[in-house]
Write a protein that holds these residues in place. Structure first.
Motif, PDB file in Angstrom:
ATOM      1  N   ASP A 273      48.440  63.545  17.544  1.00  0.00           N
ATOM      2  CA  ASP A 273      49.817  63.506  17.060  1.00  0.00           C
ATOM      3  C   ASP A 273      50.771  62.763  17.990  1.00  0.00           C
ATOM      4  OD1 ASP A 273      49.232  65.174  14.782  1.00  0.00           O
ATOM      5  OD2 ASP A 273      49.158  66.872  16.164  1.00  0.00           O
ATOM      6  N   GLU A 274      50.429  62.661  19.266  1.00  0.00           N
ATOM      7  CA  GLU A 274      51.408  62.203  20.253  1.00  0.00           C
ATOM      8  C   GLU A 274      51.061  60.895  20.946  1.00  0.00           C
ATOM      9  OE1 GLU A 274      51.785  65.506  22.907  1.00  0.00           O
ATOM     10  OE2 GLU A 274      52.672  66.833  21.391  1.00  0.00           O
ATOM     11  N   THR A 275      49.842  60.411  20.762  1.00  0.00           N
ATOM     12  CA  THR A 275      49.421  59.243  21.552  1.00  0.00           C
ATOM     13  C   THR A 275      50.201  57.979  21.212  1.00  0.00           C
ATOM     14  OG1 THR A 275      47.469  58.036  22.304  1.00  0.00           O
ATOM     15  CG2 THR A 275      47.579  58.547  19.953  1.00  0.00           C
ATOM     16  N   ILE A 276      50.633  57.819  19.963  1.00  0.00           N
ATOM     17  CA  ILE A 276      51.410  56.630  19.589  1.00  0.00           C
ATOM     18  C   ILE A 276      52.757  56.637  20.295  1.00  0.00           C
ATOM     19  CG2 ILE A 276      52.586  55.477  17.673  1.00  0.00           C
ATOM     20  CD1 ILE A 276      50.281  56.351  15.858  1.00  0.00           C
TER      21      ILE A 276
ATOM     22  N   VAL B 106      47.404  51.012  23.674  1.00  0.00           N
ATOM     23  CA  VAL B 106      48.003  50.963  25.010  1.00  0.00           C
ATOM     24  C   VAL B 106      47.852  52.322  25.692  1.00  0.00           C
ATOM     25  CG1 VAL B 106      50.184  50.747  26.265  1.00  0.00           C
ATOM     26  CG2 VAL B 106      49.608  49.106  24.470  1.00  0.00           C
ATOM     27  N   SER B 107      48.097  53.387  24.956  1.00  0.00           N
ATOM     28  CA  SER B 107      47.949  54.733  25.503  1.00  0.00           C
ATOM     29  C   SER B 107      46.505  54.971  25.948  1.00  0.00           C
ATOM     30  CB  SER B 107      48.358  55.767  24.452  1.00  0.00           C
ATOM     31  OG  SER B 107      48.394  57.065  24.984  1.00  0.00           O
TER      32      SER B 107
ATOM     33  N   ALA C  76      56.431  54.665  24.578  1.00  0.00           N
ATOM     34  CA  ALA C  76      57.277  54.927  25.757  1.00  0.00           C
ATOM     35  C   ALA C  76      56.817  54.093  26.948  1.00  0.00           C
ATOM     36  CB  ALA C  76      57.248  56.415  26.100  1.00  0.00           C
ATOM     37  N   PHE C  77      55.505  53.953  27.105  1.00  0.00           N
ATOM     38  CA  PHE C  77      54.994  53.125  28.209  1.00  0.00           C
ATOM     39  C   PHE C  77      55.398  51.666  28.016  1.00  0.00           C
ATOM     40  CE2 PHE C  77      51.887  50.487  30.357  1.00  0.00           C
ATOM     41  CZ  PHE C  77      51.777  51.089  31.594  1.00  0.00           C
TER      42      PHE C  77
END
Length: 709
Positions: A369-372, A180-181, A377-378
């Protein structure tokens, strides 16, 4: 308004993200780190969660629980327990329900907690972190979990969120959240009639390895296949390095460091740091001071040595990739992009192994590290009734086929395969049954032989009541809306009975019909809803009584943590006052106190200091407040004199400044007035001179005239 919250629940570290300010932001914790250790520790008085737990882990090794996501809803007799036990330092026990729990010492008592409770403790901590950072309330959360989580584990993590005071709007697969990201933030995706972009998304984190094949077009993505190796991750590399140095330590000192949990834990931490250094360097030193029995240990490792140590692990890289591609009914040549995420993919030899499988370079355009967390959040923002987000559609796939059965479970009859393997979800199916009264339904995985040993075949059951028959009917149609919801949970969303209602509709007479012609009618049969049926679900979710008990226990522990924190704050406040007042009494406040007052207050300060470091170390918040008030009662008299004098000086300075400003203003006004007068006088003189000049000239002319005469 609750701010949408996305959580990447990692095995070692978790990442928090929120949807705000027309974007997705990563939330930093209390020490400004962009990830929070997934750790819960227990002390004499309170818990240490996140960064605090990590800081105390080595000294509090037996009472610190990590790797919690690995044991959620795990049966104690499961084969995976033997593997997981190698990574635990806290004691794992068999609970009354047959699940794995952990045993720790809380104060003077030994207590057992379920994995769900431990997860709830951590979720409560990160909830508070988000609220403090964003200054906004948080209730809705989307939690990213491993793709190998079964229905029972998903219910367990949802229950943990509820215990922590959160509303789990969606439990999503980690790689799906990353997809999704990717789909939302990539601006060059194909659209319209263009061929979709096929991306292999590979996530290798601390404990597991997942590969998903995803089809992307603008505004949409669809998971085509997912496979995983749940026992392949960064911790395996860490332990390979740690065991290498443990053997070296044993050979050098004839001591087995593995028998000392604290020492081996320090070895593993050092191994993890070494692994990161070797990702960017060809060789690195390895040093631990006083690792065991006051012995220092030094060595080094090259990248080539590391590659040899992990060679057995690298042989497992290919299988999840080929399985995911096969499930997607594609070939490796159909893959357009290979995108890697997860901290472990930074290891060069592992990155090369993945590249070799696809025979193409791998891409790391996403934040590994942060894309999940951003994707989660989206997704949470999509579910928010108050936010508008960019339209994006995404679908995941069923790993196994699911059948529903009724009345009784029979292998070959009275059941129906509703959700087939590899079909997409969320999805809804409507089925019709002819019932003679109240009945029961159940859901199970269709093919038991496909399931891992740890996954139960039965998923859920439902009691459906309220069936009412008409007097002349032997049975009635019951319609059931079966749903695999966005979290991958199988539910019966709605059940109701229908009946056939016959109505008569008059047929219009032809234009040439006689005036006295009898009207004709036709029968119209309609299926209409008769009664809504009551559905009582029996799922893996905690029953209300247990959920309430766990929630009360969590609230009790939270209140205790808060009290301890406030007590420490008051103790520090008292300590600071003692040293600050003693210093000020000999300097700033010296001239504002008599010798007698100084002597009395100093004696009080000394007594308070002795009390603080003696019996005051183990006392209550109220005692610290009382002791502080006792000192402040004396000290504030002197402080008030000082502050009064300071205020007097300040007022005097303000008065002087005011007088100076008034004098300056008066001087400026006088100067302006004088300048105006001067300017006016000059103007008048100029005017007089201007009118006299022709007269002088006339006189001159006259003189000339006279001379000429």
């Amino acid at each position: 308004m609750s701010i949408p919250f996305g959580l990447d629940l990692g095995n070692m570290n978790s990442v928090l993200a929120v949807a705000r300010n027309r974007g997705i932001d990563i939330v930093v914790n209390e020490v400004s780190n962009r990830s929070t250790p997934t750790i819960v520790g227990f002390g004499e008085k309170n818990r240490y969660i996140g960064e605090a737990g990590k800081n105390k882990q080595t000294s509090n090794i037996k009472n610190t629980v990590d790797n919690v996501k690995r044991i959620i809803a795990l049966d104690y007799n499961d084969d995976d327990l033997a593997t997981e036990s190698k990574y635990f330092n806290s004691k794992l026990v068999k609970l009354a329900d047959g699940k794995v729990g952990t045993q720790v010492r809380v104060g003077s008592e030994v207590e057992e907690f379920t994995a769900t409770q431990i997860a709830a403790m951590f979720l409560g901590k990160v909830k508070n972190t988000v609220e403090v950072e964003t200054k906004s309330p948080v209730s809705d959360v989307c939690i990213a979990v491993p793709a190998w989580y079964n229905e029972e584990q998903r219910y367990a993590i949802a229950d943990a969120a509820k215990i922590a005071g959160l509303n789990p709007v969606r439990i999503v697969n980690e790689v799906t959240a990353a997809a999704v990201s990717y789909g939302v933030f990539k601006t060059d995706l194909p659209e319209g009639e263009e061929k979709p972009r096929i991306v292999a998304l590979i996530d290798i984190g601390h404990s597991s390895y997942t590969c998903s094949i995803v089809s992307f077009t603008k505004g949409e993505c669809k998971v085509l296949g997912t496979a995983y190796d749940k026992h392949f991750g960064g911790r395996d590399f860490d332990h390979a390095i740690a065991n290498h140095f443990a053997d070296e330590f044993d050979a050098k000192y004839k001591l087995n460091i593995r028998e000392n949990p604290k020492a081996f834990h320090r070895l593993v931490i050092a191994a993890e740091k070494l692994k990161k250094v070797l990702s960017a360097n060809s060789t690195a030193p390895f040093n631990i001071e006083s690792v065991m029995d006051d012995l220092d240990f030094s060595s080094q490792l090259t990248r080539e040595d590391l590659e040899q140590l992990v060679e057995p692990l690298l042989s497992r890289v290919t299988e999840p990739i080929t399985a995911a591609i096969s499930q997607a009914k594609l070939d490796i040549s159909n893959i357009d992009v290979v995108e890697i995420i997860g901290g472990t993919t930074r290891i060069p030899v592992l990155k090369n192994a993945i590249s070799n499988v696809f025979n193409k370079d791998v891409s790391s355009t996403l934040n590994q590290d942060e894309t999940i967390a951003k994707g989660a959040a989206f997704i949470c923002a999509i579910h928010s009734p108050t936010l508008r987000v960019r339209p994006f559609k995404f679908e995941d796939i069923h790993p196994y086929s699911v059948s529903y059965y009724w009345d009784k479970q029979v292998e070959d009859e009275d059941n129906l395969e509703v959700f087939t393997k590899n079909s997409t979800f969320p999805s809804t199916k409507l089925i019709t049954l002819h019932r003679t009264g109240d009945f029961s339904m159940g859901a199970k995985y269709t093919n038991k032989e496909e399931l891992p040993k740890s996954v139960r075949a039965d998923i859920a059951s439902w009691d459906i009541t309220g069936v009412k028959l008409n007097d002349n009917k032997e049975s009635i149609e019951a319609k059931l809306k079966l749903r695999c919801d966005p979290s991958g949970l199988h539910i019966i969303e709605e059940a109701y009975t229908v009946e056939e209602v016959v109505t008569k509709e008059e047929i219009p007479l032809p234009d040439d019909a006689a005036e006295d012609a009898e009207p004709e009618y036709k029968e119209i049969k309609n299926i209409v809803k008769k009664d809504n049926l009551t559905i009582v679900a029996h799922t893996f979710a905690l029953d209300p009584a247990t959920l309430n008990a766990f929630t009360e226990k969590e609230n009790e522990l939270f209140a205790q943590d808060k009290l301890v924190a406030e007590t420490e704050e008051k103790m520090n406040q008292l300590e600071e006052y003692i040293y600050s007042m003693r210093s000020k009494l000999s300097e700033q406040y010296s001239t504002f106190a008599s010798d007698e007052e100084k002597q009395v207050l100093n004696e009080k300060l000394n007594q308070a200091e002795e009390w603080l470091y003696d019996e005051g170390l183990e006392t209550t918040k109220a005692n610290y407040i009382a002791k502080y008030d006792e000192l402040a009662k004396l000290g504030n008299v002197i402080k008030d004199r000082y502050m009064a004098k300071e205020e007097e000086k300040r007022q005097a300075i303000l008065a002087e400044e005011k007088l100076a400003k008034e004098a300056a203003a008066a001087a400026a006004a006088a100067e302006a007035e004088a300048k105006a007068a001067t300017d006016a006088e000059g103007t008048a003189e100029g005017t007089a001179e201007g009118t006299a000049e022709p007269t002088v000239e006339d006189s001159a002319d006259a003189d000339v005239d006279v001379e000429m005469d």
